[in-house]
Design an enzyme around this catalytic site. Structure first.
Site, PDB file in Angstrom:
ATOM      1  N   LYS A 255       0.808  -1.370  -0.092  1.00  0.00           N
ATOM      2  CA  LYS A 255       0.034  -0.211  -0.049  1.00  0.00           C
ATOM      3  C   LYS A 255       0.932   1.340  -0.140  1.00  0.00           C
ATOM      4  CE  LYS A 255      -4.232  -1.461   1.658  1.00  0.00           C
ATOM      5  NZ  LYS A 255      -4.335  -3.094   2.222  1.00  0.00           N
TER       6      LYS A 255
ATOM      7  N   GLU B 254      -9.784   7.088   3.529  1.00  0.00           N
ATOM      8  CA  GLU B 254     -10.683   6.222   4.239  1.00  0.00           C
ATOM      9  C   GLU B 254      -9.796   4.768   4.517  1.00  0.00           C
ATOM     10  OE1 GLU B 254     -10.130   6.009   0.765  1.00  0.00           O
ATOM     11  OE2 GLU B 254      -9.606   4.051   0.788  1.00  0.00           O
TER      12      GLU B 254
ATOM     13  N   SER C  98       1.425  -9.940  -0.896  1.00  0.00           N
ATOM     14  CA  SER C  98       1.176  -8.460  -0.689  1.00  0.00           C
ATOM     15  C   SER C  98       1.500  -7.875   0.442  1.00  0.00           C
ATOM     16  CB  SER C  98      -0.406  -8.151  -1.160  1.00  0.00           C
ATOM     17  OG  SER C  98      -1.038  -9.206  -0.260  1.00  0.00           O
TER      18      SER C  98
HETATM   19  C1  LIG Z   1      -5.203  -3.889   1.519  1.00  0.00           C
HETATM   20  C2  LIG Z   1      -4.345  -5.169   1.385  1.00  0.00           C
HETATM   21  C3  LIG Z   1      -4.911  -5.887   0.104  1.00  0.00           C
HETATM   22  C4  LIG Z   1      -6.113  -5.913  -0.633  1.00  0.00           C
HETATM   23  O1  LIG Z   1      -6.152  -4.660  -1.425  1.00  0.00           O
HETATM   24  P1  LIG Z   1      -5.899  -4.563  -2.904  1.00  0.00           P
HETATM   25  O2  LIG Z   1      -6.179  -3.234  -3.370  1.00  0.00           O
HETATM   26  O3  LIG Z   1      -6.666  -5.771  -3.621  1.00  0.00           O
HETATM   27  O4  LIG Z   1      -4.391  -4.855  -3.218  1.00  0.00           O
HETATM   28  C5  LIG Z   1      -4.069  -7.152  -0.128  1.00  0.00           C
HETATM   29  N1  LIG Z   1      -2.963  -7.529   1.041  1.00  0.00           N
HETATM   30  C6  LIG Z   1      -2.677  -6.697   1.754  1.00  0.00           C
HETATM   31  C7  LIG Z   1      -1.559  -7.101   2.525  1.00  0.00           C
HETATM   32  C8  LIG Z   1      -3.381  -5.542   2.120  1.00  0.00           C
HETATM   33  O5  LIG Z   1      -2.820  -4.823   3.132  1.00  0.00           O
END
Ligand SMILES: *Cc1c(COP(=O)(O)O)cnc(C)c1O
Length: 405
Positions: free
Chosen positions: A100, A122, A389
């Site tokens: 993010k 948000e 992610s």
């Molecule tokens: C917020 C988040 C997501 C989901 O958000 P996307 O916009 O779909 O990437 C996925 N993995 C992590 C670790 C997150 O913090």
């Protein structure tokens, strides 16, 4: 196959999806953002600044790691010919522990370019709020984060982190008191504050130009993966798997490969506890086209077209909509979308911790769970990349609670 990378069009459309379905009072803000972004798009100094911050502050490039013990685990139960080599794109190693920050750094830089001094955001789980508060601190911007009171209660640690970083957390006590309501409040704030305030949206959702801007900032993940795979195995990966909430980490890793159809792309949504409406958060698998938060995409809705309640064990996937570009990729049959249940994601969460010493975010665990299934059916010579992610420190208590049952 036709080119899919040349979207959105000037109106912010990804074929029929996307667009700007917002009140007239927001149009001026969106036009200003669109015009600023059009100017910086070809401005080398902007992108140099962005890349320098990603390197020195975020810690990029994040590694592409061979997950040898995870691969061995898959090969153990496959025949001698099957079991792709699994690689992890380590977004969990980025500053603040997830992808993010790529987006919030980019948008904070945009805020500075527009001469604005305040950002709002948000947040649901608080992860985007923390990433925004972090970028705001780095740039010396005032930061207000909208969060539903239910989420403030559930994600207390992230509330403390945001406040520690100097942000104000504004609690939203309306509707379901979660992300959807916080988003409505943030949009309302922006209508009255646009002169000095930028709204840092957290995923590839919302009205044009947000889905495009967030995608472009997150593309660093896919561009690095392209360079790293061609260096490590002299070709593109055979398959890339990413989890899909709003869709930003998936869009970031998919987009640079979207016109290369030799690369199989798979997005994994939250299957929750069942296929019944309210038990999952899988709009691409189970939703219908509809308008949510300013754009047309797949949305989970009831028979009256009302946005449905959602559930996932992972707060970052717990959203009834999804970015319009994913809807476009789905209808073009370019990306496959599947869903993985809470239970399967929890198994993958534990497996990665034990097999590789990495505790993944519960969001990422959804991608891992499905990647294991795919890898088992692929030849041993194939390479599969999972977009890891984020890290799972934030989830250990919830996972322990769920596993203890
Ligand atoms: C917020 C988040 C997501 C989901 O958000 P996307 O916009 O779909 O990437 C996925 N993995 C992590 C670790 C997150 O913090």
């Amino acid at each position: 196959m036709k080119t899919l990378s040349n979207v959105p069009d000037k109106a912010g459309r990804f074929a029929q999806f996307g667009g700007t379905y917002v009140p007239e009072t927001l149009m001026a803000a969106l036009h200003q953002l669109r015009d600023t972004y059009a100017r910086i798009h070809n401005d080398r100094t902007f992108w140099d600044q962005f890349e320098t911050l990603l390197e020195t502050y975020v810690g990029r490039p994040t590694p592409l790691m061979p997950a040898d013990r995870l691969t061995a685990h898959v090969r153990q139960s496959a025949d001698a010919k099957h079991g792709a080599a699994i690689w992890l794109k380590r977004e969990d190693l980025a500053h603040t522990g997830a992808h993010k920050i790529n987006n919030t750094i980019g948008q904070a830089l945009l805020t500075q370019r527009m001469g604005k001094t305040r950002v709002i955001a948000e947040t649901g789980a608080g992860q985007h709020g923390v990433a925004t508060a972090t970028a705001a601190a780095l740039f010396g911007l005032t930061c207000d984060v909208y969060m539903g009171t239910e989420d403030v209660r559930r994600q207390h640690l992230n509330v403390v982190r945001m406040r520690m970083l100097g942000a104000r957390v504004i609690e939203v006590d309306a509707g379901s008191r979660t992300l959807k309501d916080a988003t409505n409040e943030a949009m309302r704030d922006w209508m009255g504050s646009v002169e000095h305030t930028h709204y840092i949206l957290g995923s590839v959702v919302g009205p044009h130009p947000f889905p495009m801007i967030v995608r472009d900032f997150q593309c660093v993940i896919g561009n690095e993966t392209k360079a790293q795979t061609s260096q490590r195995f002299k070709r593109a990966p055979d398959c890339i798997v990413a989890c899909v909430g709003g869709g930003s980490n998936a869009a970031g890793i998919f987009y640079p490969f979207i016109d290369d159809t030799s690369v199989r792309l798979v997005g994994v949504e939250a299957g929750g506890t069942s296929d019944m409406l309210g038990d999952h958060a899988a709009p691409l698998c189970q939703g219908q086209p509809g308008i949510l938060h300013g754009s047309l995409s797949y949305v989970l809705q009831d028979e009256h077209g009302q946005t449905a309640p959602v559930h996932s064990c992972s707060a970052g996937l717990d959203y009834p909509g999804v970015g319009p570009e994913h809807a476009y990729w789905k209808d073009a049959d370019r990306v496959e979308y599947v869903s993985v249940t809470d239970a399967k994601a929890l198994d993958a969460f534990t497996l990665l911790a034990r097999a590789e010493g990495i505790i993944p975010a519960l969001e990422s665990a959804h991608a891992i769970a499905h990647a294991l299934v795919l890898a088992a059916d692929m030849p041993r010579s194939a390479n599969l990349v999972i977009n890891l992610s984020g890290r799972g420190d934030k989830d250990v208590e919830e996972a322990a609670r769920l596993l203890g049952r």
